[in-house]
Write an enzyme that holds these catalytic residues in place. Structure first.
Site, PDB file in Angstrom:
ATOM      1  N   ASP A  10      44.510  34.850  32.244  1.00  0.00           N
ATOM      2  CA  ASP A  10      44.383  33.794  31.355  1.00  0.00           C
ATOM      3  C   ASP A  10      44.001  34.366  30.054  1.00  0.00           C
ATOM      4  O   ASP A  10      44.274  35.308  29.703  1.00  0.00           O
ATOM      5  CB  ASP A  10      43.244  32.708  32.078  1.00  0.00           C
ATOM      6  CG  ASP A  10      42.059  33.024  31.914  1.00  0.00           C
ATOM      7  OD1 ASP A  10      41.656  34.368  31.490  1.00  0.00           O
ATOM      8  OD2 ASP A  10      40.899  32.485  32.235  1.00  0.00           O
ATOM      9  N   CYS A  67      40.487  37.648  34.542  1.00  0.00           N
ATOM     10  CA  CYS A  67      40.238  36.201  33.707  1.00  0.00           C
ATOM     11  C   CYS A  67      38.767  36.611  33.063  1.00  0.00           C
ATOM     12  O   CYS A  67      38.523  37.582  32.882  1.00  0.00           O
ATOM     13  CB  CYS A  67      40.176  34.979  34.551  1.00  0.00           C
ATOM     14  SG  CYS A  67      38.980  34.980  36.019  1.00  0.00           S
ATOM     15  N   THR A  69      35.661  36.197  34.027  1.00  0.00           N
ATOM     16  CA  THR A  69      34.866  36.796  35.213  1.00  0.00           C
ATOM     17  C   THR A  69      35.406  37.337  36.086  1.00  0.00           C
ATOM     18  O   THR A  69      34.643  37.864  36.927  1.00  0.00           O
ATOM     19  CB  THR A  69      33.797  35.450  35.663  1.00  0.00           C
ATOM     20  OG1 THR A  69      34.802  34.650  36.419  1.00  0.00           O
ATOM     21  CG2 THR A  69      33.129  35.003  34.781  1.00  0.00           C
ATOM     22  N   HIS A 100      38.981  49.240  53.773  1.00  0.00           N
ATOM     23  CA  HIS A 100      38.437  48.317  54.957  1.00  0.00           C
ATOM     24  C   HIS A 100      39.049  47.033  54.963  1.00  0.00           C
ATOM     25  O   HIS A 100      38.964  46.327  56.074  1.00  0.00           O
ATOM     26  CB  HIS A 100      36.896  48.176  54.791  1.00  0.00           C
ATOM     27  CG  HIS A 100      36.242  49.666  55.275  1.00  0.00           C
ATOM     28  ND1 HIS A 100      34.993  49.451  55.452  1.00  0.00           N
ATOM     29  CD2 HIS A 100      36.691  50.910  55.449  1.00  0.00           C
ATOM     30  CE1 HIS A 100      34.549  50.892  55.819  1.00  0.00           C
ATOM     31  NE2 HIS A 100      35.621  51.600  55.835  1.00  0.00           N
ATOM     32  N   HIS A 135      39.490  48.274  61.386  1.00  0.00           N
ATOM     33  CA  HIS A 135      39.447  47.443  60.296  1.00  0.00           C
ATOM     34  C   HIS A 135      40.393  46.359  60.367  1.00  0.00           C
ATOM     35  O   HIS A 135      40.420  45.234  59.842  1.00  0.00           O
ATOM     36  CB  HIS A 135      39.379  48.035  59.125  1.00  0.00           C
ATOM     37  CG  HIS A 135      38.310  48.962  59.038  1.00  0.00           C
ATOM     38  ND1 HIS A 135      37.114  48.499  58.678  1.00  0.00           N
ATOM     39  CD2 HIS A 135      38.197  50.166  58.837  1.00  0.00           C
ATOM     40  CE1 HIS A 135      36.283  49.585  58.492  1.00  0.00           C
ATOM     41  NE2 HIS A 135      36.767  50.697  58.730  1.00  0.00           N
TER      42      HIS A 135
HETATM   43  C1  RB5 Z   1      37.886  30.529  30.824  1.00  0.00           C
HETATM   44  O1  RB5 Z   1      37.040  30.172  29.755  1.00  0.00           O
HETATM   45  C2  RB5 Z   1      37.157  31.088  32.043  1.00  0.00           C
HETATM   46  O2  RB5 Z   1      36.740  29.983  32.854  1.00  0.00           O
HETATM   47  C3  RB5 Z   1      38.057  31.921  32.972  1.00  0.00           C
HETATM   48  O3  RB5 Z   1      38.696  32.853  32.233  1.00  0.00           O
HETATM   49  C4  RB5 Z   1      37.291  32.527  34.104  1.00  0.00           C
HETATM   50  O4  RB5 Z   1      36.198  33.198  33.631  1.00  0.00           O
HETATM   51  C5  RB5 Z   1      37.129  31.536  35.245  1.00  0.00           C
HETATM   52  O5  RB5 Z   1      36.689  32.081  36.364  1.00  0.00           O
END
Ligand code: RB5
Length: 149
Positions: A10, A67, A69, A100, A135
């Site tokens: 993203d 993204c 996180t 695994h 596995h």
């Molecule tokens: C975008 O602001 C953020 O929410 C997205 O990149 C991600 O971290 C979502 O899990």
């Protein structure tokens, strides 16, 4: 073994995606970018779906989704049939989720780890093969959950 890689991000991970793509292409991997292509705000599930479809349709071997996180991408990817996505922040997890879990999508967070570690994690993920054996039974059980209820 050379593998084909589908990659997407993203807006929050656009720069990290470019670093990973360049890093893998320098090693000779085929990396296809499924977007996003600008820093305009967008919705990560759209891009998770594109990469997951490419894998389940047999167009690409493995996926990388980044993204902010890595968590949103992994949640979305794991809703797609046939996908086993792992959100990794360390190389040990990347190795063992291939050995695994036979993970076919790697997710990482651009706001969590730096590009150097992300590239190391991607290298290990791509270059490690599933062990199979006991596995396989467990992976089959995980996949069977898709068809329950
Ligand atoms: C975008 O602001 C953020 O929410 C997205 O990149 C991600 O971290 C979502 O899990």
């Amino acid at each position: 073994m050379k593998r084909t890689i589908a990659i997407a991000s993203d807006h929050a991970a656009l720069d990290l995606k470019a670093e990973i793509k360049n890093h893998l292409e320098a090693q000779g991997f085929s990396v296809t970018d499924y977007g996003t292509y600008t820093k305009d705000s967008c919705n990560y599930p759209d891009y998770a779906e594109k990469v997951c479809n490419a894998i389940t349709e047999g167009k690409q071997d493995l996926g990388i989704l980044v993204c902010g996180t890595g968590i949103g991408m992994s949640m979305a990817a794991n809703k797609c049939k046939g996908i086993r996505a792992a959100c990794c922040t360390d190389t040990f997890s990347a190795r063992f989720t291939r050995l695994h879990n036979d993970a076919n999508v790697l997710c990482m967070g651009a706001r969590v780890i730096g590009a150097g570690l992300a590239c190391d994690i991607a290298d290990i993920f791509i270059n490690t093969d599933f062990e199979g054996g006991r596995h396989q039974t467990r992976v089959d059980m995980v996949m069977a959950l898709e068809n329950k209820r």
